[in-house]
Structures are given as structure tokens and as C-alpha cells.
Design a protein around this motif. Structure first.
Motif, PDB file in Angstrom:
ATOM      1  N   LEU A 159      72.426  38.458  -8.196  1.00 25.61           N
ATOM      2  CA  LEU A 159      71.260  38.489  -7.325  1.00 25.61           C
ATOM      3  C   LEU A 159      71.708  38.200  -5.898  1.00 25.61           C
ATOM      4  CD1 LEU A 159      68.639  36.477  -9.442  1.00 25.61           C
ATOM      5  CD2 LEU A 159      69.009  38.946  -9.378  1.00 25.61           C
ATOM      6  N   SER A 160      71.090  38.879  -4.931  1.00 24.83           N
ATOM      7  CA  SER A 160      71.536  38.708  -3.542  1.00 24.83           C
ATOM      8  C   SER A 160      70.393  38.427  -2.587  1.00 24.83           C
ATOM      9  CB  SER A 160      72.315  39.954  -3.080  1.00 24.83           C
ATOM     10  OG  SER A 160      71.514  41.122  -3.185  1.00 24.83           O
ATOM     11  N   ASP A 161      69.254  37.956  -3.109  1.00 26.62           N
ATOM     12  CA  ASP A 161      68.126  37.573  -2.246  1.00 26.62           C
ATOM     13  C   ASP A 161      68.497  36.352  -1.405  1.00 26.62           C
ATOM     14  OD1 ASP A 161      67.301  38.726  -4.870  1.00 26.62           O
ATOM     15  OD2 ASP A 161      65.330  38.767  -3.940  1.00 26.62           O
ATOM     16  N   VAL A 162      67.941  36.275  -0.223  1.00 32.20           N
ATOM     17  CA  VAL A 162      68.052  35.065   0.605  1.00 32.20           C
ATOM     18  C   VAL A 162      66.652  34.710   1.084  1.00 32.20           C
ATOM     19  CG1 VAL A 162      70.406  35.547   1.350  1.00 32.20           C
ATOM     20  CG2 VAL A 162      68.500  36.385   2.718  1.00 32.20           C
ATOM     21  N   ASP A 163      66.446  33.447   1.446  1.00 34.51           N
ATOM     22  CA  ASP A 163      65.118  33.039   1.902  1.00 34.51           C
ATOM     23  C   ASP A 163      65.049  32.999   3.429  1.00 34.51           C
ATOM     24  OD1 ASP A 163      66.345  30.618   2.667  1.00 34.51           O
ATOM     25  OD2 ASP A 163      65.767  29.625   0.805  1.00 34.51           O
ATOM     26  N   VAL A 164      63.842  32.787   3.931  1.00 39.33           N
ATOM     27  CA  VAL A 164      63.599  32.769   5.372  1.00 39.33           C
ATOM     28  C   VAL A 164      64.413  31.674   6.055  1.00 39.33           C
ATOM     29  CG1 VAL A 164      61.836  32.247   7.109  1.00 39.33           C
ATOM     30  CG2 VAL A 164      61.318  33.836   5.262  1.00 39.33           C
ATOM     31  N   ASP A 165      64.521  30.512   5.428  1.00 37.25           N
ATOM     32  CA  ASP A 165      65.261  29.405   6.032  1.00 37.25           C
ATOM     33  C   ASP A 165      66.735  29.751   6.218  1.00 37.25           C
ATOM     34  OD1 ASP A 165      63.012  27.844   6.215  1.00 37.25           O
ATOM     35  OD2 ASP A 165      63.360  26.794   4.318  1.00 37.25           O
ATOM     36  N   TYR A 166      67.298  30.502   5.281  1.00 33.52           N
ATOM     37  CA  TYR A 166      68.703  30.917   5.402  1.00 33.52           C
ATOM     38  C   TYR A 166      68.892  31.774   6.653  1.00 33.52           C
ATOM     39  CZ  TYR A 166      73.038  33.489   4.350  1.00 33.52           C
ATOM     40  OH  TYR A 166      74.288  34.066   4.414  1.00 33.52           O
TER      41      TYR A 166
ATOM     42  N   LEU B 210      70.252  32.426  12.594  1.00 32.58           N
ATOM     43  CA  LEU B 210      69.780  32.689  13.953  1.00 32.58           C
ATOM     44  C   LEU B 210      70.067  31.501  14.861  1.00 32.58           C
ATOM     45  CD1 LEU B 210      68.148  34.364  16.025  1.00 32.58           C
ATOM     46  CD2 LEU B 210      66.073  33.297  15.090  1.00 32.58           C
ATOM     47  N   ASP B 211      69.731  30.303  14.407  1.00 32.27           N
ATOM     48  CA  ASP B 211      69.886  29.105  15.226  1.00 32.27           C
ATOM     49  C   ASP B 211      71.354  28.768  15.500  1.00 32.27           C
ATOM     50  OD1 ASP B 211      67.158  28.825  15.333  1.00 32.27           O
ATOM     51  OD2 ASP B 211      67.050  27.429  13.647  1.00 32.27           O
ATOM     52  N   SER B 212      72.238  29.157  14.594  1.00 36.01           N
ATOM     53  CA  SER B 212      73.663  28.864  14.764  1.00 36.01           C
ATOM     54  C   SER B 212      74.422  30.012  15.429  1.00 36.01           C
ATOM     55  CB  SER B 212      74.297  28.543  13.410  1.00 36.01           C
ATOM     56  OG  SER B 212      74.148  29.628  12.506  1.00 36.01           O
ATOM     57  N   GLY B 213      73.676  31.018  15.898  1.00 38.35           N
ATOM     58  CA  GLY B 213      74.297  32.139  16.600  1.00 38.35           C
ATOM     59  C   GLY B 213      75.075  33.068  15.702  1.00 38.35           C
ATOM     60  N   LYS B 214      74.721  33.110  14.410  1.00 43.15           N
ATOM     61  CA  LYS B 214      75.461  33.924  13.440  1.00 43.15           C
ATOM     62  C   LYS B 214      74.693  35.162  12.981  1.00 43.15           C
ATOM     63  CE  LYS B 214      78.152  30.034  11.636  1.00 43.15           C
ATOM     64  NZ  LYS B 214      78.494  29.222  10.434  1.00 43.15           N
TER      65      LYS B 214
ATOM     66  N   SER C 155      61.600  43.835   9.014  1.00 38.89           N
ATOM     67  CA  SER C 155      61.512  42.692   9.913  1.00 38.89           C
ATOM     68  C   SER C 155      62.897  42.124  10.210  1.00 38.89           C
ATOM     69  CB  SER C 155      60.647  41.602   9.274  1.00 38.89           C
ATOM     70  OG  SER C 155      61.088  41.329   7.952  1.00 38.89           O
ATOM     71  N   VAL C 156      63.821  42.366   9.285  1.00 41.63           N
ATOM     72  CA  VAL C 156      65.218  41.956   9.434  1.00 41.63           C
ATOM     73  C   VAL C 156      66.095  43.139   9.040  1.00 41.63           C
ATOM     74  CG1 VAL C 156      67.022  40.353   8.705  1.00 41.63           C
ATOM     75  CG2 VAL C 156      64.644  39.573   8.820  1.00 41.63           C
ATOM     76  N   PHE C 157      66.983  43.522   9.927  1.00 40.53           N
ATOM     77  CA  PHE C 157      67.969  44.570   9.646  1.00 40.53           C
ATOM     78  C   PHE C 157      69.184  44.244  10.517  1.00 40.53           C
ATOM     79  CE2 PHE C 157      69.573  48.837   8.794  1.00 40.53           C
ATOM     80  CZ  PHE C 157      69.039  49.096   7.529  1.00 40.53           C
ATOM     81  N   HIS C 158      69.833  43.139  10.177  1.00 41.06           N
ATOM     82  CA  HIS C 158      70.848  42.545  11.038  1.00 41.06           C
ATOM     83  C   HIS C 158      72.061  42.101  10.218  1.00 41.06           C
ATOM     84  CE1 HIS C 158      67.020  42.158  13.180  1.00 41.06           C
ATOM     85  NE2 HIS C 158      67.720  42.194  14.292  1.00 41.06           N
ATOM     86  N   LEU C 159      73.152  41.880  10.907  1.00 44.10           N
ATOM     87  CA  LEU C 159      74.357  41.347  10.279  1.00 44.10           C
ATOM     88  C   LEU C 159      74.372  39.833  10.398  1.00 44.10           C
ATOM     89  CD1 LEU C 159      77.121  43.806  11.591  1.00 44.10           C
ATOM     90  CD2 LEU C 159      75.964  43.842   9.367  1.00 44.10           C
ATOM     91  N   ALA C 160      74.820  39.178   9.330  1.00 44.87           N
ATOM     92  CA  ALA C 160      74.962  37.722   9.345  1.00 44.87           C
ATOM     93  C   ALA C 160      76.428  37.357   9.163  1.00 44.87           C
ATOM     94  CB  ALA C 160      74.133  37.098   8.225  1.00 44.87           C
TER      95      ALA C 160
END
Length: 438
Positions: A112-119, A124-128, A416-421
Motif C-alpha cells: 500500500l502506498s497511501d499517505v495522509d495529509v499530515d505527511y 511542505l513545511d520542511s521544504g521537501k 490537489s497534489v501532483f508534486h515530488l516529495a
């Protein structure tokens, strides 16, 4: 080592004869992609599959027993079309159903590869969190509104399950290439060749003539080259087709970007070995200094009602822009006391129009289904009888192919999200489990 791609996408179908031919010699791994973002964000948001359940079951019912009989691990990527945990559960249910009906027993590994909003907010907050396009910048508000977010895994989680010697691997959202590259790299083959072969194979027989995503492709990995040959004798691989499919979905003709790094094709050579087989060599892999995973998230943006129609009058077609503006103004005026303009959006989507006919879809998105229905009905009725200078007809401007004319599509989703982490490990988002199916 031989890998077989069942087809371009699970549920698309394939030739049963071609599958038999593929398994007439030793097969080391069987793979199939089961999803894509091509159909848009709806399926991730709704939890539904864009492939038919019956068609998916047919593809699995023929292939699964062959894979188990030949002890060829069966790797399935992006379950259910979009790869969320809900989609994985849907496809797992079909697998178990097939197993019960055919009295099959196997070990199932699931990723499974789901992630939650907090992740995502932490990234975002750590500039990643990295924008993939300047036209789609990251938005904290959009992240918070997301109803489902998945990460697109690479080869790492699949290789972890290969270590556990499972019979079937069922993945959530996964890179198409990971399905075929993982077993090659796991067995010590060159990463550049592995990723390149995987890139070409993931669409089944799309790299052959005649082109078909609905058929079986065979890949043969060697120490310093790989070969591709369709299983169906009615098809053939050619240098043109194989090289062309290398470019498929790539912004750079020489580079294939993966979570692990980049496959460089600058020195790649394609050779026609016989009438149906192409050999490829020279592809090089360059490991990324910074590992990333793509995140895909959706939010609900409203509800949709559409009205498809056709215009057969050349004079009406010539005045279409005037009509669209008249209809838009009419809706605004007639709903000013009941509906704020922010509660709906109207789009007029056309096709053709160069000759004597033009197709049109009145597309309305409302905050509620009722709003979408109301606005679509107003747009349809006003356009039907809209006047303009020189109009000769006193009848309707539109012909409707369906009755009822207005079609309720339902919930509408947008990315709403289509970004690299940036990630510390390519296993960071993977939730791996192993179980026995009896």
C-alpha cells in the motif's frame, strides 16, 4: 531471464493463444500494469476502477494459474486503476475469488502506498515538496482539502517482496516501469537496461506492429542487452516501433526519470535481429543524488451535469461564440437572486464545425448536483432557441442524441497534489504485508 507483460493494462484483454505461446518456454516473471492517471482524477477520488470488473477477472483467471504452475512471480502494479488502498482491496477481492473458483493456493505480497495529509504538510513545511510544473504550484489549502493521496512507489518495495519469495505481488500506486525493472535488478542485471526494457514493455504489445495494448509482450534480459518479441505470431517488433515507444510519455528523448535516478539513452542502439525481434543495448543508469517520490492527491470540486448535442446549421455554427455569450449572460441574469456565480461554472466543449455539423457538450459543474442540474437545464433550453442576426430557422438550434438530454455525471474531482516529495528512503511510504491465500 524472461519476463512476460500480460498486456498494457489489466482488463484490456489479450490473446489466450499468445499467453499459451509465451508460457510454452520458461517464464521467470509475469507482470501487468493495472492503472494510470490518464483517465484523470475521478477514479482516485471515487475509489472506483476505470476498468470493468468482469474484464479484469477474465485477464486474471487465465494468467494466474499459469504463473503459479510455472512458478513465475506475478507482479501487478497500480491496482484498480488509481492504486489507493480502496483500489487494492477491490483487486485483491477479485484475486481471491479467482483462487477459490480454481482452487489455487499462493502467497500474496501487498504494497500500500497511501499517505495522509499530515505527511504531505510535513514535506511542505520542511521544504521537501517540489512543484512539477510552474502552472501547478503547491498549495497548503489544496493539501488540506485532499480526500485521498497516494505516493508512486518505485522498485524498492517490490524488491523487498521478491526477497520474501511471494507468488503474487499486488501494488498500490506504482511506477509502470517498476513492475518489470524490479525483478531484473533484483537478479543482478544492469539497471540501465532493466529500466529501459521496463519502459518499453509496460504497455504490452504497443511496441509492435500492429500496435495493441491488448496483447502479450516478451522481454529477454541478457548481461549487456535485452530483446523484445511479441508472443502473438500476428505481431512483430520493429526498430521503429520499439524506439518510438521509448519516447512514450517522455519530455526528453534521451532521459527516462525514475525515483531511483535517470536512465540515459544517449548511446542506446536498436537492432533488428529477425522479422519479429528487436535487440537494445547501450542504455545507462545514473543514480539520483536525491531520491523523490511523486505524490498524487485529489479533492472534490463539485458535481457535474452534461448535455451532449449537435448543430447541423452552418449559420448557427458561425455564430456559436455569440450564442455561448448570450447563454452565459442569460444564466447569470436568471439566477442572480438564487445562485451566486461562484456556485457553478459552465463550459461549452465543441468538436468539428468545419463543415456543416458541430458536436457540442454543455458541461456544468455545480457545488451541488441540484445546482449543476438547474444551470445545465437553463443553458440547454436557452441555447436551443437562441436567436441571432440573420437566423432563418424558427425551430431548435440543437439536435439531441439522447433522451433525457441532460446526463447527471455526479461528483467531480481535481488534482490537489501532483508534486515530488524528497524522501530519506524509497521505502518511506510503503506498507508491506504478506499473507497466504488458500
Amino acid at each position: 531471464m524472461k519476463i512476460v507483460a500480460l498486456n498494457g493494462l489489466l482488463g484490456y484483454g489479450y490473446s489466450e493463444e499468445a499467453l499459451d505461446i509465451a508460457f510454452s518456454e520458461k517464464v521467470d516473471y509475469l507482470g501487468v500494469d493495472a492503472g494510470s492517471t490518464d483517465p484523470g482524477p475521478y477514479y482516485l477520488g471515487s475509489g472506483k476502477s476505470f476498468t470493468d470488473r468482469g474484464a479484469v477477472k477474465r485477464d486474471l483467471a487465465l494468467a494466474l494459474p499459469k504463473a503459479l504452475e510455472h512458478k513465475a512471480p506475478f507482479i501487478i502494479g497500480t491496482a484498480g486503476g488509481a492504486g489507493s488502498s480502496e483500489h487494492v482491496s477491490w483487486l485483491k477481492e477479485i484475486l481471491i475469488e479467482v483462487a477459490k473458483e480454481q482452487k489455487l493456493h499462493f502467497t500474496l505480497g501487498t504494497v500500500l502506498s497511501d499517505v495522509d495529509v499530515d505527511y504531505v504538510l510535513e514535506k511542505l513545511d520542511s521544504g521537501k515538496l517540489i512543484d512539477m510544473s510552474s502552472e501547478f504550484p503547491v498549495s497548503r489549502e489544496a493539501i488540506k482539502e485532499s480526500t485521498c493521496i497516494v505516493s508512486q512507489i518505485g522498485i524498492a518495495p517490490i524488491m523487498e517482496l521478491l526477497k520474501k519469495d511471494v507468488d503474487v505481488i499486488l501494488c498500490g500506486r506504482a511506477c509502470d516501469t517498476a513492475i518489470y525493472a524490479a525483478p531484473c535488478i533484483f537478479n543482478g542485471y544492469d539497471a540501465g537496461l532493466s529500466f529501459h526494457m521496463a519502459k518499453i514493455m509496460e504497455c504490452g504489445a504497443m511496441c509492435s506492429e500492429p500496435v495493441a495494448a491488448a496483447d502479450v509482450m516478451q522481454g529477454y534480459m541478457h548481461e549487456d542487452y535485452f530483446e523484445l518479441r511479441p508472443a502473438n505470431p500476428a505481431r512483430k517488433c520493429t526498430v521503429d516501433r520499439v524506439a518510438a515507444h521509448t519516447l512514450y510519455e517522455q519530455s526528453n528523448p534521451y532521459l527516462i526519470f525514475e525515483p531511483d535516478g535517470v536512465c540515459d539513452l544517449s548511446d542506446t542502439v536498436f537492432e533488428q535481429m529477425d522479422a519479429r525481434t528487436v535487440r537494445v543495448r547501450g542504455s545507462v543508469f545514473r543514480e539520483a543524488e536525491e531520491k523523490t517520490l511523486k505524490l498524487e492527491g485529489v479533492k472534490r470540486s463539485g458535481y457535474r451535469t452534461i448535455c451532449p448535442a449537435t448543430i447541423y446549421d452552418p449559420q448557427t455554427i458561425e455564430n456559436k461564440d455569440l450564442i455561448f455569450n448570450t447563454v452565459t449572460d442569460f444564466i447569470r441574469e436568471n439566477t442572480k437572486d438564487t445562485l451566486p456565480e461562484s456556485s457553478y461554472a459552465v463550459f461549452f466543449k465543441t468538436s468539428g464545425g468545419k463543415e456543416s455539423s458541430m458536436g457540442i457538450i454543455i458541461d456544468v459543474i455545480g457545488k451541488t448536483q441540484e445546482i449543476a442540474d438547474t444551470v445545465c437545464a437553463l443553458a440547454r433550453s436557452r441555447m436551443l432557441h437562441c436567436d441571432y442576426a440573420g437566423r432563418k430557422s424558427t425551430a431548435g438550434n440543437l439536435a439531441f442524441p439522447f433522451s433525457p438530454s441532460d446526463i447527471h455525471v455526479g461528483p467531480v474531482y481535481e488534482f490537489s497534489v501532483f508534486h515530488l516529495a524528497k524522501v530519506d528512503s524509497l521505502l518511506e511510504t510503503a506498507k508491506i504485508t504478506v499473507e497466504a491465500v488458500k
